[in-house]
Design an enzyme around this catalytic site. Structure first.
Site, PDB file in Angstrom:
ATOM      1  N   ASP A  35     -28.628  51.155 133.137  1.00 41.88           N
ATOM      2  CA  ASP A  35     -29.614  51.024 133.282  1.00 41.88           C
ATOM      3  C   ASP A  35     -29.871  50.488 135.146  1.00 41.88           C
ATOM      4  O   ASP A  35     -29.039  49.961 135.661  1.00 41.88           O
ATOM      5  CB  ASP A  35     -30.392  49.796 133.474  1.00 41.88           C
ATOM      6  CG  ASP A  35     -32.150  50.149 133.375  1.00 41.88           C
ATOM      7  OD1 ASP A  35     -31.650  51.096 134.269  1.00 41.88           O
ATOM      8  OD2 ASP A  35     -32.603  49.070 132.877  1.00 41.88           O
ATOM      9  N   ASN A  37     -30.523  53.458 137.487  1.00 41.90           N
ATOM     10  CA  ASN A  37     -30.111  53.764 138.826  1.00 41.90           C
ATOM     11  C   ASN A  37     -31.602  55.043 139.571  1.00 41.90           C
ATOM     12  O   ASN A  37     -31.092  55.096 141.463  1.00 41.90           O
ATOM     13  CB  ASN A  37     -29.649  55.446 138.047  1.00 41.90           C
ATOM     14  CG  ASN A  37     -28.134  55.545 137.541  1.00 41.90           C
ATOM     15  OD1 ASN A  37     -27.510  54.560 137.898  1.00 41.90           O
ATOM     16  ND2 ASN A  37     -28.306  56.177 136.281  1.00 41.90           N
ATOM     17  N   TRP A  40     -31.976  51.314 142.252  1.00 39.51           N
ATOM     18  CA  TRP A  40     -30.465  51.787 143.388  1.00 39.51           C
ATOM     19  C   TRP A  40     -31.043  52.513 144.680  1.00 39.51           C
ATOM     20  O   TRP A  40     -31.164  52.119 145.388  1.00 39.51           O
ATOM     21  CB  TRP A  40     -29.390  52.279 143.045  1.00 39.51           C
ATOM     22  CG  TRP A  40     -28.217  51.918 143.432  1.00 39.51           C
ATOM     23  CD1 TRP A  40     -27.205  50.767 143.999  1.00 39.51           C
ATOM     24  CD2 TRP A  40     -27.402  53.445 144.745  1.00 39.51           C
ATOM     25  NE1 TRP A  40     -26.855  51.451 144.858  1.00 39.51           N
ATOM     26  CE2 TRP A  40     -26.567  53.300 145.111  1.00 39.51           C
ATOM     27  CE3 TRP A  40     -28.597  54.676 144.336  1.00 39.51           C
ATOM     28  CZ2 TRP A  40     -25.737  53.608 145.504  1.00 39.51           C
ATOM     29  CZ3 TRP A  40     -27.276  55.306 144.814  1.00 39.51           C
ATOM     30  CH2 TRP A  40     -26.314  54.548 145.980  1.00 39.51           C
ATOM     31  N   HIS A  52     -29.013  58.943 139.809  1.00 40.88           N
ATOM     32  CA  HIS A  52     -28.014  59.287 139.032  1.00 40.88           C
ATOM     33  C   HIS A  52     -26.381  60.285 139.097  1.00 40.88           C
ATOM     34  O   HIS A  52     -25.746  59.367 138.460  1.00 40.88           O
ATOM     35  CB  HIS A  52     -29.309  60.535 138.089  1.00 40.88           C
ATOM     36  CG  HIS A  52     -30.293  60.354 137.591  1.00 40.88           C
ATOM     37  ND1 HIS A  52     -30.393  59.353 137.214  1.00 40.88           N
ATOM     38  CD2 HIS A  52     -32.202  60.998 138.140  1.00 40.88           C
ATOM     39  CE1 HIS A  52     -31.288  58.849 136.541  1.00 40.88           C
ATOM     40  NE2 HIS A  52     -31.984  59.392 137.298  1.00 40.88           N
ATOM     41  N   GLU A  82     -36.693  59.203 124.567  1.00 45.62           N
ATOM     42  CA  GLU A  82     -38.031  58.343 125.471  1.00 45.62           C
ATOM     43  C   GLU A  82     -37.917  59.146 126.905  1.00 45.62           C
ATOM     44  O   GLU A  82     -38.513  59.536 127.526  1.00 45.62           O
ATOM     45  CB  GLU A  82     -37.870  56.714 125.816  1.00 45.62           C
ATOM     46  CG  GLU A  82     -38.375  55.854 123.784  1.00 45.62           C
ATOM     47  CD  GLU A  82     -37.345  55.998 122.739  1.00 45.62           C
ATOM     48  OE1 GLU A  82     -37.331  55.535 121.989  1.00 45.62           O
ATOM     49  OE2 GLU A  82     -36.053  55.857 123.749  1.00 45.62           O
ATOM     50  N   ASN A  83     -36.024  59.456 127.509  1.00 43.25           N
ATOM     51  CA  ASN A  83     -35.838  60.573 128.206  1.00 43.25           C
ATOM     52  C   ASN A  83     -37.220  61.110 128.722  1.00 43.25           C
ATOM     53  O   ASN A  83     -37.117  61.000 129.935  1.00 43.25           O
ATOM     54  CB  ASN A  83     -34.721  59.874 128.999  1.00 43.25           C
ATOM     55  CG  ASN A  83     -33.639  58.485 129.067  1.00 43.25           C
ATOM     56  OD1 ASN A  83     -33.206  58.425 128.865  1.00 43.25           O
ATOM     57  ND2 ASN A  83     -35.369  57.420 129.529  1.00 43.25           N
ATOM     58  N   ARG A 203     -25.927  44.773 129.919  1.00 48.53           N
ATOM     59  CA  ARG A 203     -26.874  46.167 130.154  1.00 48.53           C
ATOM     60  C   ARG A 203     -26.777  45.709 131.584  1.00 48.53           C
ATOM     61  O   ARG A 203     -27.081  44.785 131.958  1.00 48.53           O
ATOM     62  CB  ARG A 203     -28.223  45.435 129.163  1.00 48.53           C
ATOM     63  CG  ARG A 203     -29.788  46.022 130.312  1.00 48.53           C
ATOM     64  CD  ARG A 203     -31.049  46.021 129.336  1.00 48.53           C
ATOM     65  NE  ARG A 203     -31.229  46.937 129.932  1.00 48.53           N
ATOM     66  CZ  ARG A 203     -32.511  47.301 129.847  1.00 48.53           C
ATOM     67  NH1 ARG A 203     -32.532  47.922 127.895  1.00 48.53           N
ATOM     68  NH2 ARG A 203     -32.867  49.051 130.227  1.00 48.53           N
ATOM     69  N   ARG A 209     -34.181  43.380 127.314  1.00 50.29           N
ATOM     70  CA  ARG A 209     -34.170  44.573 126.084  1.00 50.29           C
ATOM     71  C   ARG A 209     -32.918  44.944 125.705  1.00 50.29           C
ATOM     72  O   ARG A 209     -32.713  45.414 126.629  1.00 50.29           O
ATOM     73  CB  ARG A 209     -35.335  44.974 126.022  1.00 50.29           C
ATOM     74  CG  ARG A 209     -35.773  46.392 127.977  1.00 50.29           C
ATOM     75  CD  ARG A 209     -36.886  47.025 127.668  1.00 50.29           C
ATOM     76  NE  ARG A 209     -37.122  47.631 128.535  1.00 50.29           N
ATOM     77  CZ  ARG A 209     -37.770  47.140 130.340  1.00 50.29           C
ATOM     78  NH1 ARG A 209     -37.740  45.779 130.343  1.00 50.29           N
ATOM     79  NH2 ARG A 209     -37.528  47.534 131.062  1.00 50.29           N
ATOM     80  N   SER A 211     -33.593  48.084 124.537  1.00 47.67           N
ATOM     81  CA  SER A 211     -34.288  49.642 124.512  1.00 47.67           C
ATOM     82  C   SER A 211     -33.940  50.813 123.123  1.00 47.67           C
ATOM     83  O   SER A 211     -33.390  52.037 123.681  1.00 47.67           O
ATOM     84  CB  SER A 211     -33.689  50.172 126.032  1.00 47.67           C
ATOM     85  OG  SER A 211     -34.060  48.862 126.401  1.00 47.67           O
ATOM     86  N   GLU A 222     -22.281  40.287 121.196  1.00 50.17           N
ATOM     87  CA  GLU A 222     -22.127  39.582 121.702  1.00 50.17           C
ATOM     88  C   GLU A 222     -23.196  40.143 123.106  1.00 50.17           C
ATOM     89  O   GLU A 222     -22.322  41.071 123.608  1.00 50.17           O
ATOM     90  CB  GLU A 222     -21.224  39.032 122.855  1.00 50.17           C
ATOM     91  CG  GLU A 222     -20.213  38.208 121.351  1.00 50.17           C
ATOM     92  CD  GLU A 222     -20.845  36.069 121.093  1.00 50.17           C
ATOM     93  OE1 GLU A 222     -21.676  35.551 122.427  1.00 50.17           O
ATOM     94  OE2 GLU A 222     -20.966  36.492 120.178  1.00 50.17           O
TER      95      GLU A 222
END
Length: 296
Positions: A35, A37, A40, A52, A82-83, A203, A209, A211, A222
């Site tokens: 997560d 991109n 950034w 990307h 969802e993307n 993450r 979250r 996602s 973990e």
């Protein structure tokens, strides 16, 4: 072989981290939510597509590092169901970027004995993408090294829905009246059937979250969250996550022994091992932790 020989640290920071890493106690399966991109790119006043492209470079580095460490399995969350809500131009670019990556990197993946798998609803992807991922799986099918799993057009709830529907079909076909479903049966009908559950979920970008990612499989993983945006997630940042993982105390449903992570690859290489005390109904019982305050 020493960890430093496997990785060949590029600088003093990496060398110091490699020195702290115990190669005998690495996770068997690392899953990553890549997560950041867009943020950034935004911080650099660049278009999102630049983020990307930078993200692909980061992924290449992580894949190489995990393969050098002989991790059995790495799963990357590349594109969620969802993307599709993103602008059409961005979605089209992401699909082209994936195809470019596969065509460019497939010879290297095959040479380095990496087996590719894709999980998700692939029939809903563009025809060209479907052909490319099928070719990648075919070409690397005989490889025996690290399994690189790419979650593409994936959603955790959709995966569970598909598994339950497959079980319902079996139940309808079963005329004995003795059809029963347990946790192992559900696991066997997931996209990830045959793979060990993730030991470590990483993450990037600081979001607390999961996602809709591997909802069943990460029950006792973990969890490590870093503020680092994905394109900046270097080898050093990956090593930090692995070192943090090795400091965790994993109680396996009990009170704990005061020892840090000591799960060996032999213990988790066989995801259907039902050894007493570690598994109940075929599923390992493990507590989940976040890398910073907060729970998912």
């Amino acid at each position: 072989m020493e960890t430093s020989e496997l990785l060949k640290p590029a600088d003093s920071e990496e060398a110091a981290l490699v020195e702290k890493l115990d190669a005998s106690r690495l996770p068997s399966h690392v899953a990553i939510i890549m997560d950041g991109n867009g943020r950034w790119a935004g911080r650099r006043h660049l278009p999102r597509i630049a983020g990307h492209r930078a993200g692909v470079k980061a992924a290449r580095g992580v894949i190489e590092t995990c393969a050098r460490l002989h991790l059995p399995c790495l799963t990357l969350y590349a594109f969620s169901l969802e993307n599709w809500r993103r602008p059409e131009s961005e979605v089209d670019f992401l699909m082209r970027l994936l195809r470019e990556y596969l065509k460019r990197e497939l010879p290297s993946l095959k040479k380095n004995n990496i087996q590719m798998r894709f999980i998700g609803r692939h029939r809903e992807l563009p025809e060209g993408v479907q052909k490319d991922i099928e070719e990648a799986m075919r070409v690397t099918a005989e490889n025996t090294g690290m399994k690189l799993v790419v979650a593409l057009n994936y959603g955790g709830r959709a995966e569970l829905t598909d598994a339950f529907n497959a079980l319902l079909e079996k139940a309808r076909a079963d005329r004995s009246g003795d059809f029963r479903v347990d946790e192992q049966a559900i696991s066997d009908h997931l996209y990830t059937a045959g793979l060990p559950d993730p030991d470590l979920l990483i993450r990037t970008s600081g979001e607390m979250r999961v996602s809709n990612f591997l909802l069943w499989q990460i029950a006792y993983a973990e969890i490590y969250v870093t503020e680092t945006l994905w394109p900046d997630f270097s080898r050093a940042r990956l090593l930090e996550a692995l070192i943090d993982y090795q400091k965790r105390e994993r109680r396996y449903g009990g009170l704990g022994s005061g020892q840090t992570v000591a799960r060996t690859r032999a213990d988790s290489a066989n995801p259907t091992d039902h050894s007493a005390g570690n598994r109940e109904s075929g599923r390992e019982q493990r507590p989940a932790h976040a890398a910073r305050p907060g729970r998912f």
